[in-house]
Design a protein around this motif. Structure first.
Motif, PDB file in Angstrom:
ATOM      1  N   GLY A 293       0.830  -1.196   0.000  1.00 33.41           N
ATOM      2  CA  GLY A 293       0.000   0.000   0.000  1.00 33.41           C
ATOM      3  C   GLY A 293       0.861   1.241   0.000  1.00 33.41           C
ATOM      4  N   PHE A 294       0.491   2.219  -0.824  1.00 33.98           N
ATOM      5  CA  PHE A 294       1.235   3.471  -0.878  1.00 33.98           C
ATOM      6  C   PHE A 294       0.341   4.536  -1.490  1.00 33.98           C
ATOM      7  N   GLY A 295       0.720   5.798  -1.310  1.00 38.07           N
ATOM      8  CA  GLY A 295      -0.041   6.893  -1.885  1.00 38.07           C
ATOM      9  C   GLY A 295       0.686   8.207  -1.716  1.00 38.07           C
ATOM     10  N   VAL A 296       0.300   9.183  -2.529  1.00 36.32           N
ATOM     11  CA  VAL A 296       0.861  10.542  -2.458  1.00 36.32           C
ATOM     12  C   VAL A 296      -0.272  11.531  -2.714  1.00 36.32           C
ATOM     13  N   ARG A 297      -0.091  12.748  -2.237  1.00 37.99           N
ATOM     14  CA  ARG A 297      -1.076  13.788  -2.513  1.00 37.99           C
ATOM     15  C   ARG A 297      -0.436  15.166  -2.362  1.00 37.99           C
ATOM     16  N   ALA A 298      -1.130  16.212  -2.854  1.00 36.58           N
ATOM     17  CA  ALA A 298      -0.684  17.599  -2.751  1.00 36.58           C
ATOM     18  C   ALA A 298      -1.823  18.456  -2.205  1.00 36.58           C
ATOM     19  N   ASP A 299      -1.497  19.352  -1.247  1.00 38.69           N
ATOM     20  CA  ASP A 299      -2.474  20.244  -0.623  1.00 38.69           C
ATOM     21  C   ASP A 299      -2.034  21.692  -0.808  1.00 38.69           C
ATOM     22  N   VAL A 300      -2.997  22.617  -0.862  1.00 39.60           N
ATOM     23  CA  VAL A 300      -2.703  24.053  -0.935  1.00 39.60           C
ATOM     24  C   VAL A 300      -3.670  24.790  -0.015  1.00 39.60           C
ATOM     25  N   GLY A 301      -3.311  26.018   0.376  1.00 41.03           N
ATOM     26  CA  GLY A 301      -4.207  26.777   1.231  1.00 41.03           C
ATOM     27  C   GLY A 301      -3.855  28.250   1.289  1.00 41.03           C
ATOM     28  N   LEU A 302      -4.856  29.068   1.594  1.00 41.60           N
ATOM     29  CA  LEU A 302      -4.710  30.503   1.803  1.00 41.60           C
ATOM     30  C   LEU A 302      -5.472  30.897   3.064  1.00 41.60           C
ATOM     31  N   ALA A 303      -4.979  31.924   3.752  1.00 44.87           N
ATOM     32  CA  ALA A 303      -5.662  32.464   4.925  1.00 44.87           C
ATOM     33  C   ALA A 303      -5.462  33.975   4.940  1.00 44.87           C
ATOM     34  N   LEU A 304      -6.514  34.711   5.293  1.00 46.79           N
ATOM     35  CA  LEU A 304      -6.461  36.171   5.343  1.00 46.79           C
ATOM     36  C   LEU A 304      -6.801  36.644   6.741  1.00 46.79           C
ATOM     37  N   ASP A 305      -5.887  37.441   7.304  1.00 46.42           N
ATOM     38  CA  ASP A 305      -6.066  38.046   8.616  1.00 46.42           C
ATOM     39  C   ASP A 305      -6.433  39.509   8.402  1.00 46.42           C
ATOM     40  N   TYR A 306      -7.543  39.948   8.984  1.00 47.49           N
ATOM     41  CA  TYR A 306      -8.022  41.303   8.714  1.00 47.49           C
ATOM     42  C   TYR A 306      -8.348  42.005  10.022  1.00 47.49           C
ATOM     43  N   PRO A 307      -7.408  42.829  10.562  1.00 41.95           N
ATOM     44  CA  PRO A 307      -7.707  43.586  11.781  1.00 41.95           C
ATOM     45  C   PRO A 307      -8.783  44.637  11.490  1.00 41.95           C
ATOM     46  N   LEU A 308      -9.790  44.709  12.354  1.00 45.02           N
ATOM     47  CA  LEU A 308     -10.879  45.655  12.128  1.00 45.02           C
ATOM     48  C   LEU A 308     -10.695  46.928  12.948  1.00 45.02           C
ATOM     49  N   VAL A 309     -10.465  46.767  14.240  1.00 44.96           N
ATOM     50  CA  VAL A 309     -10.327  47.915  15.128  1.00 44.96           C
ATOM     51  C   VAL A 309      -9.258  47.594  16.148  1.00 44.96           C
ATOM     52  N   GLY A 310      -8.386  48.566  16.450  1.00 50.01           N
ATOM     53  CA  GLY A 310      -7.401  48.378  17.481  1.00 50.01           C
ATOM     54  C   GLY A 310      -6.160  47.656  16.982  1.00 50.01           C
ATOM     55  N   THR A 311      -5.253  47.366  17.906  1.00 51.63           N
ATOM     56  CA  THR A 311      -3.997  46.696  17.575  1.00 51.63           C
ATOM     57  C   THR A 311      -3.692  45.638  18.619  1.00 51.63           C
ATOM     58  N   GLY A 312      -2.830  44.692  18.220  1.00 46.35           N
ATOM     59  CA  GLY A 312      -2.354  43.672  19.136  1.00 46.35           C
ATOM     60  C   GLY A 312      -3.473  42.801  19.667  1.00 46.35           C
ATOM     61  N   GLN A 313      -3.347  42.378  20.929  1.00 46.87           N
ATOM     62  CA  GLN A 313      -4.327  41.477  21.532  1.00 46.87           C
ATOM     63  C   GLN A 313      -5.672  42.154  21.762  1.00 46.87           C
ATOM     64  N   ASP A 314      -5.710  43.491  21.719  1.00 49.54           N
ATOM     65  CA  ASP A 314      -6.956  44.223  21.938  1.00 49.54           C
ATOM     66  C   ASP A 314      -7.685  44.521  20.647  1.00 49.54           C
ATOM     67  N   ALA A 315      -7.198  43.998  19.521  1.00 53.57           N
ATOM     68  CA  ALA A 315      -7.817  44.298  18.241  1.00 53.57           C
ATOM     69  C   ALA A 315      -9.017  43.401  17.987  1.00 53.57           C
ATOM     70  N   ALA A 316     -10.027  43.964  17.314  1.00 52.61           N
ATOM     71  CA  ALA A 316     -11.097  43.147  16.749  1.00 52.61           C
ATOM     72  C   ALA A 316     -10.551  42.559  15.454  1.00 52.61           C
ATOM     73  N   LEU A 317     -10.669  41.259  15.292  1.00 52.60           N
ATOM     74  CA  LEU A 317      -9.970  40.570  14.211  1.00 52.60           C
ATOM     75  C   LEU A 317     -10.922  39.637  13.473  1.00 52.60           C
TER      76      LEU A 317
END
Length: 457
Positions: A293-317
């Motif tokens: 038994g054997f197999g191979v595959r390929a995966d891809v991905g994208l992610a978008l981070d969008y801060p809305l208000v504020g900065t750092g840990q206090d930001a709405a994200l």
């Protein structure tokens, strides 16, 4: 017409391997199965390997395998056969294969009321139509699915029981070696004629009705290489974009695929003919020395981070991500196949092959939003997975000081729920979750408890 327990659940025996095991964090279970953006989701979207863990991260402790306590029950302890055979075969409280299977697939939760096999499966022709019940008259679910895998192998390997990262010393590039041993799902499907009879409430004369159960289990060694990074800003696009790719191959140590079909036929008057009932079972198996038994595959991905208000840990994200696994994949198992009919006659093992390949992607879309409040913080998230069958989750978490409360709902072959809480203090962390999942073959719910503890010095 009745079919005794040993046949009705024969296919479960061959679908047993080790379960996905400790695959979900206690926080995830408390969120109803929701997987938040971050490195924990990198298996489904390789871009999250480069995503900052602190954005939605939550420092959890060690997940305790409390599900192992469930095997102390007589109904889920197969080793009791060697110590107390009389208790093992007790019809009321003895060992039950379905209870064992149910607990095995949830090793990270202690099941308070694991499912139990019916003594028999009864097909009954009523004036109002056809019914399928257990020996006590409780209706059975004729459409049941646990897990996203089907009765055929794919190049999508289960989450590994353990994973060994291999340092490469290059930013964004990672290599890992894993070992997997898992069931890939359990499925029960009625024939078109049986579905129609259940929907319309009537059966036709001289017609065959059947119910099929299938499942598989596999074990192997996986080797994956991935690259993930924050991408340069794109014109007109605010926020930070992350991208990732991953390639994985596996070498199979063992694979088993079982299918059992029960058949019944009506006579000229539309009554079930007791002499026209039968079953067939088919088992394909492959292991080192018997097959490959054997197999191979390929995966891809994208992610978008969008801060809305504020900065750092206090930001709405706001964060959204899309991962595509098995964009291109191939798997092949060579082994043997045997069949058995209701007379007990078995065919000699025959060489057989199970394979898949080409374009057969699995999609994973998720998003999350977190915002500080006047008192505490709020986090809301959702995800959607398509891997042969759809599943999805919706959850929220409220944090105030060191405490967190969370809950969620999801669909994984049936509705699942979760509620939980956590406490983060200096040098100590505790997380608990109460989980639910549909009882296999029956209506109602099975409840479980999960726990994690953490200490730092």
């Amino acid at each position: 017409m009745t079919m005794h327990r040993w046949f009705a659940f024969l296919f479960i025996l061959f679908s047993l391997g080790l379960a996905p095991g400790l695959g979900q964090s206690v926080r995830t279970q408390g969120l109803g199965g929701l997987l938040l953006p971050g490195p924990e989701a990198a298996r489904y979207n390789p871009a999250y390997a480069a995503y900052p863990a602190g954005n939605y991260g939550y420092p959890e402790g060690f997940r305790l395998p409390v599900g192992l306590l469930g095997f102390l029950r007589q109904s889920a302890n197969p080793f009791n056969y060697f110590f107390n055979k009389e208790a093992f075969f007790d019809k009321t409280n003895g060992f039950d294969l379905l209870s064992f299977y149910d607990q095995l697939t949830y090793l990270d939760s202690f099941l308070l009321n694991p499912a139990r096999s019916p003594d028999e499966v009864v097909f009954t022709l009523l004036p109002s139509g056809i019914s399928i019940t257990d020996g006590q008259g409780n209706p059975l679910r004729t459409n049941f699915s646990r897990g996203t895998g089907g009765s055929a192998p794919t190049s999508l390997t289960p989450p590994p029981l353990f994973n060994i990262p291999v340092p490469l010393g290059l930013p964004g590039l990672s290599l890992d070696l894993g070992f997997f041993l898992s069931t890939d799902g359990l499925h029960i499907t009625p024939s078109d004629t049986l579905q129609r009879a259940l929907a319309t409430g009537r059966v036709d004369p001289n017609t065959e009705y059947s119910l099929t159960g299938s499942g598989n289990a596999q074990a192997g060694i996986s080797l994956g290489m991935a690259y993930a990074t924050a991408l340069p800003p794109l014109p007109g696009l605010e926020g930070q974009l992350y991208g990732g790719v991953r390639g994985e191959g596996f070498y199979g140590l063992g694979y088993a695929e079982a299918t059992a079909t029960a058949k019944a036929r009506t006579d000229n008057q539309g009554q079930f003919d007791s002499n026209a009932t039968s079953y067939t079972t088919k088992l394909f198996y492959s292991y080192v020395g018997n097959g490959t038994g054997f197999g191979v595959r390929a995966d891809v991905g994208l992610a978008l981070d969008y801060p809305l208000v504020g900065t750092g840990q206090d930001a709405a994200l706001l964060t959204v991500g899309l991962g595509v696994r098995n964009l291109v994949g191939f798997s092949r198992w060579q082994g043997s196949e045997v069949t058995q009919d209701s007379s007990g006659a078995s065919s000699p093992p025959q060489p057989a092959t199970r394979s898949s390949g080409g374009f057969s992607p699995a999609f994973y879309l998720n998003g999350a939003y977190k915002s500080p409040l006047e008192m505490g913080s709020l986090l809301v998230g959702a995800d959607l997975l398509w891997e042969g069958a759809p599943s999805g989750h919706l959850g929220l978490e409220y944090g105030f000081g060191p405490a967190h409360l969370r809950g969620g709902i999801g669909y994984q072959g049936g509705l699942v729920f979760g509620i939980g809480g956590g406490w983060q203090a200096e040098g100590f962390s505790l997380d608990t979750a109460l989980t639910t999942h549909p009882a296999p073959f029956f209506g109602g719910w099975v409840y479980g408890l999960a726990l994690s503890l953490g200490f730092s010095f």
